[in-house]
Design an enzyme around this catalytic site. Sequence first.
Site, PDB file in Angstrom:
ATOM      1  N   SER A 137      83.598 130.199  62.330  1.00  0.00           N
ATOM      2  CA  SER A 137      83.672 128.832  61.803  1.00  0.00           C
ATOM      3  C   SER A 137      83.008 127.840  62.742  1.00  0.00           C
ATOM      4  O   SER A 137      82.693 128.156  63.892  1.00  0.00           O
ATOM      5  CB  SER A 137      85.132 128.433  61.614  1.00  0.00           C
ATOM      6  OG  SER A 137      85.722 128.249  62.889  1.00  0.00           O
ATOM      7  N   LYS A 138      82.836 126.646  62.227  1.00  0.00           N
ATOM      8  CA  LYS A 138      82.265 125.569  63.029  1.00  0.00           C
ATOM      9  C   LYS A 138      83.146 125.327  64.259  1.00  0.00           C
ATOM     10  O   LYS A 138      82.661 125.080  65.351  1.00  0.00           O
ATOM     11  CB  LYS A 138      82.175 124.309  62.167  1.00  0.00           C
ATOM     12  CG  LYS A 138      81.777 123.071  62.934  1.00  0.00           C
ATOM     13  CD  LYS A 138      81.529 121.927  62.010  1.00  0.00           C
ATOM     14  CE  LYS A 138      81.977 120.578  62.565  1.00  0.00           C
ATOM     15  NZ  LYS A 138      81.773 120.361  63.977  1.00  0.00           N
ATOM     16  N   ARG A 139      84.452 125.422  64.044  1.00  0.00           N
ATOM     17  CA  ARG A 139      85.375 125.195  65.157  1.00  0.00           C
ATOM     18  C   ARG A 139      85.163 126.231  66.266  1.00  0.00           C
ATOM     19  O   ARG A 139      85.218 125.912  67.442  1.00  0.00           O
ATOM     20  CB  ARG A 139      86.821 125.235  64.657  1.00  0.00           C
ATOM     21  CG  ARG A 139      87.732 124.413  65.535  1.00  0.00           C
ATOM     22  CD  ARG A 139      89.111 124.260  64.956  1.00  0.00           C
ATOM     23  NE  ARG A 139      89.122 123.629  63.638  1.00  0.00           N
ATOM     24  CZ  ARG A 139      90.121 123.785  62.767  1.00  0.00           C
ATOM     25  NH1 ARG A 139      91.146 124.549  63.052  1.00  0.00           N
ATOM     26  NH2 ARG A 139      90.090 123.160  61.609  1.00  0.00           N
TER      27      ARG A 139
END
Length: 359
Positions: free
Chosen positions: A262-264
Amino acid sequence: MSEGKVRVRFAPSPTGPLHIGGVRTALYNYLFARQHGGELVFRIEDTDSQRFVPGAEEYILESFKWLGIRFDEGVSFGGKHGPYRQSERRDIYKEYVGKLLDTGKAYIAFDTPEELEAKRKEIENFQYDSHTRGRMRNSLTLPKEEVEGLIEDGQQYVVRFKIDAGQEIHVNDMIRGDVRVKSDILDDKVLYKSADELPTYHLANIVDDHLMEITHVIRGEEWLPSAPLHVLLYRAFGWEDTMPQFAHLPLLLKPEGKGKLSKRDGDRLGFPVFPLEWHDPKTEEVSSGYRESGYFPEAVVNFLALLGWNPGTEQELFSLDELVEPSTLPSVPRAVPSSTIRKVYGSITSTYSARTMMR
Ligand code: GLU
């Protein structure tokens, strides 16, 4: 089908910036097309108007331009199988939904969201299928005149695919081999909604892959559970003889191996998960991109190719042209255990965050 010519497609939904995993899927399609002297089609799957994000289509096109991945046909490239944006193909889908209704392979269902919710409360693990459809409000249970009356009155309805229980469905996947699924576990998927007169992904995808003469469907593994349904749709239309071959690619996973990267994760570990910087039009949030972070497009292509594959030699740098050499990259990667992807992913961050490949 055109004389043995390989035709593949990359078919993103314009729901936001293109994830680097999507870029990898497109790269494998590109390499497969080039290795086989075939064609690569760019199709926009925008039938879910709720999830449409302005600017996403342009973003995706710009990403491929930057990376040097060229399409032969499609949105913004033209070609004889157009239009290539699904929202411009409504009439085509309507015609094909009609064919399934005429042959009894699909039916009309009037159940409202509230009625479906009530059923879910009443019946544990409720799904709309061969066991339950006989108790629902649809064209199989209601008299013909009532069905016609409801449609004339403007009642919203959906068209559902009628899946018969007791079948074993085989998906012959180029990576996973023979995947078998019992039709009993599948629900009668919604194929079309009268509310917006648009098909769902499943119907549009199959109709387009057929009409666009796609020979190989190379896509992310998240679509493997839908593949049995797709096989049944090809069968229902009588298109089994020209059904494309499937190859479901392993996903790029979180470093811990659970779920999609994910972006996180990228933010936490210090690398972008998008090719270009993205400005979210709704939240105004800015997500970093490889381009703006100073990476060469060649480096991005190189590391994506090396995720889940290595040449078995010491060679670490490959140009796009070198990757096309059949002796370099196998047509599609073999099944990659997620532990391998994790291992490779771990090494990317160290290799590529080192400034060696940066401007
Ligand atoms: N529109 C789908 C996606 O965005 C395409 C899936 C497929 O390739 O069939 O992932």
